[in-house]
Write a protein that holds these residues in place. Structure first.
Motif, PDB file in Angstrom:
ATOM      1  N   ILE A  69     141.535  25.374  84.385  1.00 57.61           N
ATOM      2  CA  ILE A  69     141.649  26.978  84.536  1.00 57.61           C
ATOM      3  C   ILE A  69     141.700  27.641  83.665  1.00 57.61           C
ATOM      4  N   ASP A  70     143.082  26.833  82.616  1.00 58.82           N
ATOM      5  CA  ASP A  70     143.384  27.630  81.880  1.00 58.82           C
ATOM      6  C   ASP A  70     143.514  27.019  80.388  1.00 58.82           C
ATOM      7  N   GLU A  71     142.720  27.872  79.465  1.00 55.04           N
ATOM      8  CA  GLU A  71     142.128  26.832  77.487  1.00 55.04           C
ATOM      9  C   GLU A  71     143.368  27.069  77.718  1.00 55.04           C
ATOM     10  N   ARG A  72     144.375  28.382  77.816  1.00 52.74           N
ATOM     11  CA  ARG A  72     146.066  27.964  76.817  1.00 52.74           C
ATOM     12  C   ARG A  72     146.221  26.903  76.864  1.00 52.74           C
ATOM     13  N   ALA A  73     146.372  26.336  78.329  1.00 50.30           N
ATOM     14  CA  ALA A  73     147.508  24.770  78.907  1.00 50.30           C
ATOM     15  C   ALA A  73     146.428  24.057  78.490  1.00 50.30           C
ATOM     16  N   ALA A  74     144.904  24.151  78.359  1.00 48.26           N
ATOM     17  CA  ALA A  74     144.388  23.305  77.316  1.00 48.26           C
ATOM     18  C   ALA A  74     144.129  22.840  76.208  1.00 48.26           C
ATOM     19  N   LYS A  75     145.155  23.637  75.501  1.00 44.60           N
ATOM     20  CA  LYS A  75     145.259  23.842  73.802  1.00 44.60           C
ATOM     21  C   LYS A  75     146.825  23.042  74.224  1.00 44.60           C
TER      22      LYS A  75
END
Length: 352
Positions: free
Chosen positions: A46-52
């Motif tokens: 749900i959070d692309e920053r966490a995925a990055k």
């Protein structure tokens, strides 16, 4: 941060997967299938920053693996074999072995840790129940397998996460080099060393027990004497390597008892010289039967007839013992008239 803290409109859309039939327990079916629990999204979903961030962690692990593999190669080439270091609490150990083990361990661990972190944070973690099916694979099942594979490839984001893909390929490409480098530890290729010994024309036969050159009168009929090439000393660094190929046994027969024509030509007054190394697995032959002129290998009982070209008459040995052509020099000492005509010892695949 969990999926309960995210507005519903920001959550990824649920995919329509079969979760198995959900039943209700009753008297007739007390063990009904309760179904799978609701899927809870991870922060990376749900959070692309966490995925990055997870992507960078995976890429870092793969990069460390590449650096460790390079360190393995550098350590193998740069650290001397005899260098010792002190490592608490192990003690004094080989610096090369410690460096090779450490770097190879880090390289393999980082590949595994990177793959695990990638799977747990970025790949799909939704549980899917599938019904059992028959062993045969009809066309619709094959189509489903292909569809599942494409879905799995899509969910892995291998095409979209290029940083992970490239560093993973780099780590997997470099780590096999560790095994390639270890091949160098097997030593140089033998080349033609197995085909040649220290025996050469003019090299005297020296008694292994007395270290004195042998004369024909020193060898009695029916006796067994072991000899080595003149100049090969027991304290020399190459003694074990050379004696393993050049060890000789000397037997004196009555010339009339020698059946093989070449053996008679290569002998001197009935004195024959044969390799002491068994042609089965390389054991030293030391048992001689005086009446039959047979020699026996004590390891696996291969038996050779010294009166008939040292041919094999019993046991697993594959071919006869090589004979050394001998004569006498101007001073009356037994000498070799050349090297063995064929490789001594066990057969090997290059034997011509």
């Amino acid at each position: 941060m969990s999926s309960q803290d995210i507005p519903e409109e920001n959550l990824p859309a649920e995919q329509d997967h079969a979760h198995g039939a959900v039943g209700i327990a009753d008297e007739e079916n007390p063990f009904a299938d309760p179904g799978l629990p609701p899927h809870e999204h991870r922060i990376q979903d749900i959070d692309e920053r966490a995925a990055k961030r997870s992507e960078r962690v995976v890429a870092l692990l793969f990069t460390v693996s590449m650096l460790a593999t390079i360190g393995f190669i550098v350590a193998y080439l740069a650290i001397p074999n005899d260098k010792q270091i002190f490592v608490f609490p192990i003690g004094h150990i080989s610096a090369m072995n410690f460096a090779l083990g450490l770097t190879l361990g880090v390289a393999l661990f980082c590949i595994g840790a990177g793959a695990v972190h990638w799977a747990r944070t970025l790949m799909s973690d939704e549980e899917i129940a599938d019904d059992r099916h028959a062993i045969e694979a009809p066309s619709d099942v094959r189509a489903k397998v292909h569809a599942d594979f494409r879905q799995g490839a899509k969910e892995s984001a291998l095409g979209r996460r290029k940083l992970i893909r490239n560093t993973m390929f780099g780590a997997l490409a470099l780590v096999p080099l560790s095994g390639v480098m270890l091949l160098g530890g097997l030593g140089p290729a033998p080349g033609t060393k197995l085909r040649h010994t220290m025996w050469a024309k003019g090299k005297r036969l020296v008694n292994m027990n007395t270290n004195q050159p042998l004369r024909p009168e020193d060898v009695a009929v029916g006796s067994l004497t072991f000899a080595k090439p003149d100049g090969l000393e027991e304290h020399s660094e190459e003694f074990q390597t050379e004696i393993a190929k050049a060890a000789l046994m000397i037997v004196r027969l009555q010339p009339g008892n020698i059946k093989d024509k070449r053996e008679l030509e290569w002998s001197h007054e009935g004195i024959v010289a044969y390799s002491k190394i068994c042609t089965h697995v390389g054991c030293p032959i030391s048992l001689y039967e005086q009446q039959t002129h047979h020699v026996l290998c004590p390891c696996h009982q291969s038996t050779f007839d010294l009166s008939d070209g040292a041919r094999v008459i019993f046991g697993p040995a594959g071919h006869a013992l090589p004979q050394l052509r001998i004569g006498v020099d101007s001073e009356g000492y037994l000498q070799a008239l050349g090297d063995f005509e064929e490789p001594v010892g066990p057969a090997f695949w290059e034997r011509g």
